[in-house]
Design a protein around this motif. Sequence first.
Motif, short mmCIF file in Angstrom:
data_model
loop_
_atom_site.label_atom_id
_atom_site.label_comp_id
_atom_site.label_asym_id
_atom_site.label_seq_id
_atom_site.Cartn_x
_atom_site.Cartn_y
_atom_site.Cartn_z
N SER A 90 -16.72 45.04 70.98
CA SER A 90 -15.81 46.17 70.85
C SER A 90 -15.11 46.36 72.19
N VAL A 91 -13.99 47.03 72.14
CA VAL A 91 -13.23 47.35 73.34
C VAL A 91 -13.15 48.87 73.41
N ARG A 92 -13.76 49.43 74.42
CA ARG A 92 -13.83 50.89 74.54
C ARG A 92 -14.46 51.53 73.30
N GLY A 93 -15.39 50.81 72.67
CA GLY A 93 -16.06 51.34 71.49
C GLY A 93 -15.31 51.14 70.19
#
Length: 153
Positions: A90-93
Amino acid sequence: MRISARADYAVRAVLELAVRQGGGDPVKAESIAAAQDIPHKFLEGILGDLRRAGVVDSRRGGGGGYRLARAAEAITVADVIRAVDGPIVSVRGVRPTGLSYAGSAEPLLPLWIALRANVRRILEGVTVADIAADALPEPVRALAAEPAAWENP
C-alpha cells in the motif's frame, strides 16, 4: 516495502505449526512462542488474527492449542501476511489501484502497481510447506542467490 514484526512473527508461528503438524496434536501458544522467541502476549493476538482468517484452528482446554486449518501446501506466505497486516503493498495506507496522480507524478502509479505485482508474485508463489521443506521455488532461490540482494545500498 517493510515486513512488520507482526508479519514476521506470524509466518514463523505458522511455519512452526507446519513443522509440528505431523504429530496431529495441537501446539500450545507458549510452545510456539518459546521455539521462535516471540513475545507470548503478542503471539496470542497474531494467532487470533490467523484463526479469524482461516489459516489456523484452535482448540480450548488441557489438550488444546493451535494447528493449521488447511494443508501447509495450501497456505502461502501472502495468506499469512494478509491475515495479520492486510494488503501486502500500500502507499500511505491505500492500495495502489485506489490512487491517482496528476502531472509529473502520473508515472508513479504504474511503478507502484508493478511493485505490488512483483511482491505478490513472490509471496503468493511460496507456501508454508516450501519453507518447512527448505525447498523455496527456483525463481526465489535465484533472486536470493544474487550477491546484490544481500547488500544494503
